[in-house]
Each structure stands twice: as structure tokens, then as C-alpha cells.
Motif scaffolding. Structure first.
Motif, PDB file in Angstrom:
ATOM      1  N   PRO A 139      -1.463  -2.004  16.598  1.00 23.96           N
ATOM      2  CA  PRO A 139      -1.537  -0.677  15.979  1.00 23.96           C
ATOM      3  C   PRO A 139      -2.348  -0.726  14.684  1.00 23.96           C
ATOM      4  O   PRO A 139      -2.506  -1.778  14.066  1.00 23.96           O
ATOM      5  CB  PRO A 139      -0.068  -0.345  15.704  1.00 23.96           C
ATOM      6  CG  PRO A 139       0.608  -1.680  15.580  1.00 23.96           C
ATOM      7  CD  PRO A 139      -0.113  -2.596  16.538  1.00 23.96           C
ATOM      8  N   LYS A 140      -2.852   0.416  14.295  1.00 28.03           N
ATOM      9  CA  LYS A 140      -3.593   0.499  13.039  1.00 28.03           C
ATOM     10  C   LYS A 140      -2.666   0.323  11.831  1.00 28.03           C
ATOM     11  O   LYS A 140      -3.094  -0.181  10.788  1.00 28.03           O
ATOM     12  CB  LYS A 140      -4.315   1.845  12.947  1.00 28.03           C
ATOM     13  CG  LYS A 140      -5.400   2.040  13.991  1.00 28.03           C
ATOM     14  CD  LYS A 140      -6.061   3.404  13.830  1.00 28.03           C
ATOM     15  CE  LYS A 140      -7.151   3.605  14.874  1.00 28.03           C
ATOM     16  NZ  LYS A 140      -7.790   4.947  14.767  1.00 28.03           N
ATOM     17  N   ARG A 141      -1.399   0.756  11.978  1.00 20.01           N
ATOM     18  CA  ARG A 141      -0.432   0.616  10.891  1.00 20.01           C
ATOM     19  C   ARG A 141       0.801  -0.077  11.448  1.00 20.01           C
ATOM     20  O   ARG A 141       1.550   0.493  12.241  1.00 20.01           O
ATOM     21  CB  ARG A 141      -0.080   1.983  10.301  1.00 20.01           C
ATOM     22  CG  ARG A 141       0.837   1.918   9.097  1.00 20.01           C
ATOM     23  CD  ARG A 141       1.004   3.288   8.445  1.00 20.01           C
ATOM     24  NE  ARG A 141       1.481   4.296   9.374  1.00 20.01           N
ATOM     25  CZ  ARG A 141       0.737   5.300   9.837  1.00 20.01           C
ATOM     26  NH1 ARG A 141      -0.510   5.440   9.454  1.00 20.01           N
ATOM     27  NH2 ARG A 141       1.242   6.192  10.688  1.00 20.01           N
ATOM     28  N   THR A 142       0.992  -1.316  11.033  1.00 20.02           N
ATOM     29  CA  THR A 142       2.129  -2.096  11.519  1.00 20.02           C
ATOM     30  C   THR A 142       3.392  -1.740  10.738  1.00 20.02           C
ATOM     31  O   THR A 142       3.344  -1.048   9.707  1.00 20.02           O
ATOM     32  CB  THR A 142       1.841  -3.594  11.380  1.00 20.02           C
ATOM     33  OG1 THR A 142       1.738  -3.917   9.985  1.00 20.02           O
ATOM     34  CG2 THR A 142       0.559  -3.989  12.090  1.00 20.02           C
ATOM     35  N   THR A 143       4.511  -2.247  11.219  1.00 18.95           N
ATOM     36  CA  THR A 143       5.794  -2.005  10.535  1.00 18.95           C
ATOM     37  C   THR A 143       5.759  -2.562   9.115  1.00 18.95           C
ATOM     38  O   THR A 143       6.194  -1.896   8.156  1.00 18.95           O
ATOM     39  CB  THR A 143       6.938  -2.656  11.327  1.00 18.95           C
ATOM     40  OG1 THR A 143       6.954  -2.125  12.650  1.00 18.95           O
ATOM     41  CG2 THR A 143       8.279  -2.408  10.658  1.00 18.95           C
ATOM     42  N   ALA A 144       5.209  -3.777   8.971  1.00 18.14           N
ATOM     43  CA  ALA A 144       5.149  -4.398   7.645  1.00 18.14           C
ATOM     44  C   ALA A 144       4.252  -3.586   6.703  1.00 18.14           C
ATOM     45  O   ALA A 144       4.565  -3.409   5.520  1.00 18.14           O
ATOM     46  CB  ALA A 144       4.634  -5.834   7.768  1.00 18.14           C
TER      47      ALA A 144
END
Length: 577
Positions: A311-316
């Protein structure tokens, strides 16, 4: 005695030093026995006569005529004669032996030649364009589901280096015989024999369908599609048709990744929704596997290759933004025609999910861009130059006003805000914000140390804008000045003949020019004053529109009757008529 004979023999053939030795030729012309001056004049006259006489150059059936003057060809006859003179010159008997040798064996002096290099290069280019015939390679050809071999052909090309020298020398000579141009054979590298193996392979590739396997999905690649995907020049699945097919395959096979997102709770807190990786088709590896399966006679099955897509924006990354709660929010209510509701929902979607970095300035116009019909905006009521009209994008200011108030309640610095031209009562007094792309904008600054997330929630009749981030626990105090009248509304009066005298009908009471101001003080969580700002709003008046009856008509007065003066005139009788 032998020496005397040797010297005497040399003196016998010595001749006159003022004449060229017998047997001397310059450019093929016999000038023996002539004086140098006579020889030079003879050569120059011949050269001048031929300066505009073309030489015919040939290549197969092609014919090209060029003259020395076209290419600026010039011969240095003075230097040529001097060179010939040196060949038969010397002292006494030495000259005799030199001339004896020339008479017995002869010599042909090649004169120095000059040419205009640019003209020669230009003509060589024209000749090459006319003469050159590139070779044609043998190639595989598909006709339907059959692969055949088209034979190649030998080509030829002008040898430009040899042709340059030949052109200049031929035009400098006194001969006008046809001259063949130097041409090199251009043989093909790919022949029918070299393509026989590739023909067999290509025929096998499209001989039967290929089954594709990816997880539980089974797909069939028929012969006709294999034939269209196969590039016969590279023996690979490549080219525009193959690219389009694999793009379609990607859409059917890919599982897109899910970016980490933020979910607010009823208590105002925000938690991170974890991201999820996806699966994407590895096109190069999958194409290679399909090709490998297609080259088989049996078991033509290819397992498609997949790679994990991130994804472009990970959980971290989402957790690092520091978005944990509500910083500010505001709700406004709307109604009106369907087009206005559509525009409110459309522009709310354009600003939704906008991330604002620490220290970044949010621009409403910069986020939405131009509000155009191409983006889906419709015509609806809008204020233009202080008048309510119908225009493209009516309803956008409902969203900008709601965004302004969300930033206002969050205690964020607001660096650009403009009130509407007309007072709108259903917005908080002095806290409306209009926009007009590209000039009139709404801007505020994220002065917190963490990211902000702007979200919009559109209901059937209300719009909520929320700013999420790290809660700052700021306290906002507002002082709103009363709405004061600056001038009464102007009166627009028209006469209505359908009304009675003295009757007055008010069609629109209008509105006076008014003004107000709002002071906002923002306090930090420790009670210290962060900012003290005042926004002034001035609203134009709208006219009071009335209709009045026509004025009373004055009564008519009777004029006194007076006897007119009469006179009698006698005249001859006339016929009846």
C-alpha cells in the motif's frame, strides 16, 4: 672513351630546355615539344570548353548528368605544366637521359584538382538517395493461423568515398565517356534458411490453446489470441496488442492493496485501520511462463506469477502521523435545488481525505482546483457581484464556510478568508467564507507538530467537516459584534397600471448594507494566549422593490362657448355630388 660516349649521347637527346620533353602528357593530352606557356593555354582552353559539358554517370538503368561548374571543379594547369617540365629538366646530358626515358616510356602528369566540397557532398546525397536500395530481410508472416516465410532481397548502396573521388576526377578530365558509379552490394543477413527453425516454433506456439492458472481461477488463452500476442520478429509476447491483453489480465487478477486509514469513534478518538498488502500480476514472468507453455506439444498450462503489492500508506506510516483524535469540527445545514445539493456533495468529496503536514498551509482552491463542468459541476444559485444569480458551481461556498468554521473551532491560524457579498442568515454571524477560483481563496495553517486529516461527512441536508490530529486541547473564545446597519436599502419603484391610485405593493423588502466583526481568542491547554484575531465582514444592500398605482388623473374643465365669426361668400352653383 666510354664517358665521352655517355655524355655525348645525353647531349643528343637533351633538346631545348624551353620546351617540354617529347612523350609528355598532361591529363591524357600530348604536350611534348610545346613551350610551357603554349601547353598551359592549350589545356586551359580545352578545360573552359568542357566546363559546362556534362559527364554521364550511370548506375544500372539510372542516368545522372553533372558538369564541372556545378561542383566547382577547377584544375591547376599551371602547377601541372610546371610538374611536367621538372620531369624532363636538368643540366646538359642529364636532361637528355631524362627525356630519353620519357620518350621511350612516356608519362601522364595528373594535375592538382580542387572542388567545392559542400556542392560535392550535396550531390553525393542526391545520388545516394536515388541509387540506394536497402536489402530486405526474410521474415515470418502470419496469415490467420498459418505462419509462412517471406523471402528477403539483396540491396545496394552508393560507395560514397569512392564516388566522391570518381566524381571530381571524371569532371576534371577531358573525357566525356559515361562513367559507372561505384555501388556496394547490400546482402540480407536473415534468409529463408535461417528462419526455418523459428517458423516451426511459431507454428507450435499457436497450434493449440494455453490454460492459465492463478489460485482457484482458470482462464483459457485461445489460438487466435496467441497468434495476435506473438511478435514474430522477437518470438515473444510483446507489442501494443500484448500490452493491452496483459493490462486486461491485470485488472482481472490483481487484488489491490488497502491503505491504512483512520476511523473516528463517537467519543472523538481516532484509531488506525491497518493496511493490507495486495497481489499484482508479474507481467514479464507471466509472459515468459505462457510462452514456455505454448512451445510445448502437450500439457500447455501456465501458472501466472504474482507479486505482493504494498500500500501507499502502511500501518506504521499512518501511526507515525500522530492522528489520534478530533482537533475541530463543524456542521452546517443546506437545502435548495437539486443542482446545488449535487455541487455541495461533489466539492465535499474533493476536499475529503486531505492530509495536511505540520506547518503546511491548506488552500481550498489548491485542493479542489477549478470548479468546471468537466468535473461534473452544475449550475445553481450563486452570488455574483453582489447579486443572486445562477452560475456554475453554486453551493461550493457551503463547503468552504463549513471548512472555515472547523478550522476556526480548532484554533488554527486562518490566513485568508473573505465574507460573502450578501448577508446569509443561516451561517454563524460574521463566520461565512466565500471562494472563487482562482483568486478568492480560503487558507489556514497547521501550526501543530503533527499531521491533520480533513474529513467531510455529507448527509441528506447537513454537512460536517472534521479535522483529526493530535488533540491540542485549545480553548476558543468568540466575541461577535451585533450586525449593524450602515445604510438603508435603496428603493426601486415602478408604476403598475393595474393598481389603484395610492396603492403600494412591496415585492421585496430588500436588505440594508450591514457590517459585523468576530474576535477570536485562542488559548493553549495551559491557559496561555496563543492568538487574538478579528474578522470584519461587510455586506452589500439589496434594493427594496415596490409597485405603486398610477397618479390620479386631473378633472377636465369645460371651456365657455363662444359664437364663431361667420362670413358669407357668394359663389357659382355646383353640380350635385
Amino acid at each position: 672513351m666510354a664517358g665521352v660516349i655517355t655524355v655525348g649521347l645525353g647531349l643528343i637527346f637533351a633538346g631545348s630546355p624551353n620546351r617540354l620533353a617529347s612523350g609528355t602528357r598532361i591529363a591524357g593530352i600530348d604536350v611534348g615539344g610545346l613551350t610551357p606557356a603554349h601547353a598551359r593555354r592549350l589545356l586551359e582552353r580545352r578545360s573552359d570548353r568542357l566546363s559546362q559539358v556534362p559527364v554521364l554517370f550511370t548506375s544500372g538503368a539510372q542516368r545522372f548528368r553533372l558538369t564541372p561548374r556545378q561542383l566547382g571543379v577547377q584544375v591547376d594547369w599551371v602547377a601541372a605544366v610546371a610538374n611536367a617540365q621538372r620531369q624532363g629538366d636538368g643540366f646538359g646530358f642529364v636532361r637528355g637521359y631524362r627525356r630519353l626515358g620519357l620518350e621511350l616510356f612516356g608519362q601522364d602528369v595528373v594535375p592538382p584538382i580542387r572542388a567545392y566540397d559542400a556542392a560535392v557532398s550535396y550531390e553525393l546525397g542526391l545520388l545516394a538517395k536515388a541509387v540506394n536500395r536497402p536489402h530486405r530481410e526474410a521474415r515470418l508472416v502470419r496469415r490467420g493461423l498459418h505462419i509462412t516465410i517471406a523471402a528477403g532481397a539483396t540491396g545496394h548502396s552508393l560507395d560514397r568515398a569512392a564516388a566522391r573521388q570518381l566524381l571530381v576526377q571524371s569532371l576534371a578530365s577531358f573525357s566525356r565517356a559515361p562513367v559507372g558509379l561505384p555501388v556496394r552490394v547490400d546482402a540480407p543477413r536473415v534468409t529463408v534458411a535461417t528462419l526455418t527453425g523459428a517458423q516451426r516454433t511459431a507454428s507450435r506456439i499457436i497450434s493449440a490453446p494455453v490454460r492459465l492458472v492463478v489460485g482457484p481461477t482458470r482462464l483459457r488463452l485461445p489460438r487466435w489470441r496467441l497468434a495476435k500476442l506473438l511478435d514474430l520478429s522477437t518470438m515473444r509476447f510483446s507489442g501494443a496488442t500484448a500490452d493491452a491483453y496483459f493490462a486486461l489480465l491485470e485488472r482481472n487478477v490483481d487484488t489491490p492493496p488497502t491503505d491504512a486509514d483512520f476511523a473516528p469513534s463517537s467519543d472523538g478518538s481516532v484509531h488506525v485501520v491497518p493496511s493490507k498488502p495486495g497481489l499484482a500480476l508479474d507481467v514479464p514472468r507471466s509472459a515468459a511462463r505462457i510462452l514456455a507453455a505454448a512451445t510445448k506439444v502437450q500439457n500447455r498450462v501456465a501458472a501466472l506469477a504474482l507479486v505482493e503489492s504494498q500500500p501507499k500508506r502502511t500501518t506504521a506510516q499512518a501511526q507515525a502521523l500522530g492522528i489520534t483524535g478530533t482537533v475541530g469540527s463543524f456542521e452546517t445545514f443546506y437545502g435548495g435545488v437539486a443542482n446545488r445539493v449535487h455541487n455541495v456533495q461533489l466539492v465535499a468529496h474533493l476536499v475529503d481525505h486531505k492530509f495536511i503536514a505540520p506547518g503546511e498551509t491548506f488552500s481550498f482552491n489548491g485542493t479542489t482546483g477549478d470548479r468546471s463542468a468537466a468535473k461534473g459541476f452544475l449550475e445553481a444559485p450563486v452570488i455574483v457581484n453582489g447579486e443572486l444569480q445562477t452560475g456554475l458551481g453554486g453551493g461550493v461556498c457551503q463547503v468552504s464556510t463549513t471548512v472555515f468554521n472547523a478550522a476556526y473551532e480548532a484554533g488554527l491560524p486562518i490566513t485568508s478568508r473573505t465574507n460573502h457579498a450578501l448577508y446569509i442568515s443561516h451561517y454563524p454571524l460574521g463566520r461565512d467564507a466565500t471562494v472563487d477560483y482562482p483568486g478568492v481563496d480560503l487558507k489556514f495553517v497547521n501550526d501543530t507538530k503533527h499531521w491533520l486529516l480533513l474529513r467531510t461527512y455529507v448527509g441528506s441536508s447537513s454537512l460536517t467537516v472534521a479535522l483529526y490530529g493530535t488533540p491540542q486541547h485549545r480553548r476558543v473564545e468568540s466575541t461577535t459584534a451585533p450586525l449593524r446597519v450602515l445604510s438603508p436599502p435603496p428603493v426601486q419603484k415602478t408604476v403598475d397600471a393595474t393598481l389603484a391610485h395610492g396603492q403600494v405593493v412591496v415585492d421585496d423588502y430588500g436588505a440594508p448594507a450591514q457590517a459585523t466583526s468576530v474576535e477570536r481568542k485562542v488559548y493553549a491547554s495551559d491557559g496561555s494566549l496563543l492568538s487574538d484575531s478579528t474578522w470584519f465582514s461587510s455586506y452589500r444592500s439589496t434594493p427594496k422593490i415596490i409597485r405603486v398605482g398610477p397618479p390620479k388623473k386631473p378633472k377636465k374643465t369645460k371651456k365657455p362657448v363662444t359664437s364663431p365669426l361667420t362670413s358669407t361668400v357668394e359663389s357659382a352653383p355646383t353640380a350635385p355630388h
